[in-house]
Scaffold this active site. Sequence first.
Site, PDB file in Angstrom:
ATOM      1  N   HIS A   1     -11.723 -34.479 -32.969  1.00  0.00           N
ATOM      2  CA  HIS A   1     -12.016 -33.064 -32.004  1.00  0.00           C
ATOM      3  C   HIS A   1     -10.754 -32.404 -31.746  1.00  0.00           C
ATOM      4  O   HIS A   1      -9.817 -32.587 -31.984  1.00  0.00           O
ATOM      5  CB  HIS A   1     -12.447 -34.054 -30.539  1.00  0.00           C
ATOM      6  CG  HIS A   1     -13.764 -34.752 -30.842  1.00  0.00           C
ATOM      7  ND1 HIS A   1     -14.918 -34.232 -31.395  1.00  0.00           N
ATOM      8  CD2 HIS A   1     -14.062 -36.106 -30.610  1.00  0.00           C
ATOM      9  CE1 HIS A   1     -15.955 -35.194 -31.730  1.00  0.00           C
ATOM     10  NE2 HIS A   1     -15.433 -36.457 -31.177  1.00  0.00           N
ATOM     11  N   SER A   2     -11.182 -31.295 -31.114  1.00  0.00           N
ATOM     12  CA  SER A   2     -10.119 -30.323 -30.978  1.00  0.00           C
ATOM     13  C   SER A   2     -10.404 -29.744 -29.411  1.00  0.00           C
ATOM     14  O   SER A   2     -11.382 -29.912 -28.722  1.00  0.00           O
ATOM     15  CB  SER A   2     -10.897 -28.960 -31.969  1.00  0.00           C
ATOM     16  OG  SER A   2     -11.031 -29.477 -33.058  1.00  0.00           O
ATOM     17  N   ASP A   3      -9.410 -28.918 -29.042  1.00  0.00           N
ATOM     18  CA  ASP A   3      -9.639 -28.245 -27.973  1.00  0.00           C
ATOM     19  C   ASP A   3      -9.023 -26.503 -28.030  1.00  0.00           C
ATOM     20  O   ASP A   3      -8.486 -26.301 -29.100  1.00  0.00           O
ATOM     21  CB  ASP A   3      -8.879 -28.810 -26.897  1.00  0.00           C
ATOM     22  CG  ASP A   3      -7.297 -28.910 -27.365  1.00  0.00           C
ATOM     23  OD1 ASP A   3      -6.563 -27.882 -27.253  1.00  0.00           O
ATOM     24  OD2 ASP A   3      -6.937 -29.945 -27.226  1.00  0.00           O
TER      25      ASP A   3
END
Lengths: 125, 192
Positions: A38-40
Amino acid sequence: VTRRLPLLLPVAARARATALVQADDHQLARAGLALRLHSDAIVIGKRLSRDGRPLLLGGPQTGYGVPQIWMEAGLHGAGYDVAGVTIPGTVAVEIGFGSDDAWSVTSGGTDNSDWYCTWTSIPRT
Amino acid sequence: VALSAQHVYARTARAPFYGDGYATGQDRLWEAEALRLTATGTVAQELGPGQRGENVQSDPASRIYSGGTRLRILYQRLPAPSRTAVQGYADGINGWISQAEAGGKLPPEYAAFGFRPWPWTTEHVLAIWMKVGGQRGAFGSDELDTLPTSRPGRPSSTLRSPRGSSPIPTGATIPVLQLPFPARLAKSPRNQ
C-alpha cells in the site's frame, strides 16, 4: 586478487544495504510505520501552505532495492518540462512534477472483478 | 554510474524520449535488461532455468499477459504522442546498445551469461511497464483461489478465506524481480 575486489565490493555493499534496510524496516514497524504494501499520498491545499501553492507528498512505498527500481530523469523541450523518476527500460516519468503540476502513484489496490459460484443442473437427456 | 539525475533537453517530440532511453542504456542497461527478460518471459531462455527451475515456472505467466500480439495492438491504440514517446525511447536504448557493442561498453553480465542484447522494441517498453505495474500494484481478483469455500449465489469475495490462508496471498501473485547476479561472472578466468 586485485581484480576480484570490484566484484566483491558490490556484494558486500549489497549485503550491508540489505541489513541496513531490514533493520530500518524493523525500526519503522516498531514505530507503527511499517512499509509493506500500500501507498499514501498527501495533498496540502494552497490555503494551508506557507507560499500559497499546493503541495504534494507522494509515498508510493515501493520498498528498497539494489539497484533501486527508480531512476531520476528530467525531460525538457517540445512541450515537455518534467522531472521525476522513471523505470529503466520503459518510458514515462511515473512520479514527478511539471511546471504547473505534480503526480505520484499509489498501489493499484483495486479489486476490479468478482467471481461468483453457482450450481447448475444439466437436464439428463 | 550517474552521479546525478540525467536531464534531456530537446526540440522535437521524439528527442526527449530518445535521450531518456539512451541515458538509461548508459546507466542502467543491465537492470533494464533484467526487467525486459522478466516482462517478456525469457529469463530461462537467456539466464538458464534457475537453481530450482524457478525461471521456467515464472516465465509462462509473463508470456500470457504480455504476449507480443497483445502488446502490438496496445501500442497501435496509443495516442500518437505516446507512440512517438515509446518508439523514441526504444530507439534511444538501441542507439546506446549499438554504441556500447561497438566500443565494448556493454555491461559485463551479457558476456557472463553468454548472450547479446537484442533490439529494444516498443513491445518491450510496454511489457516492462505492465510487469512493473503488476509487481507494485496488482491486487484483488483472487476469488478463484477461494472458490472452493464459496457458496452459490454470493460473491466469493464475501467468503474469502481467513487472511494468510489463501495459497496465493493477495498482492503476491507476481514474484518481485530479483536482479540476477551472474555466477559465471565471478568464476570467469578474467576475474580469478
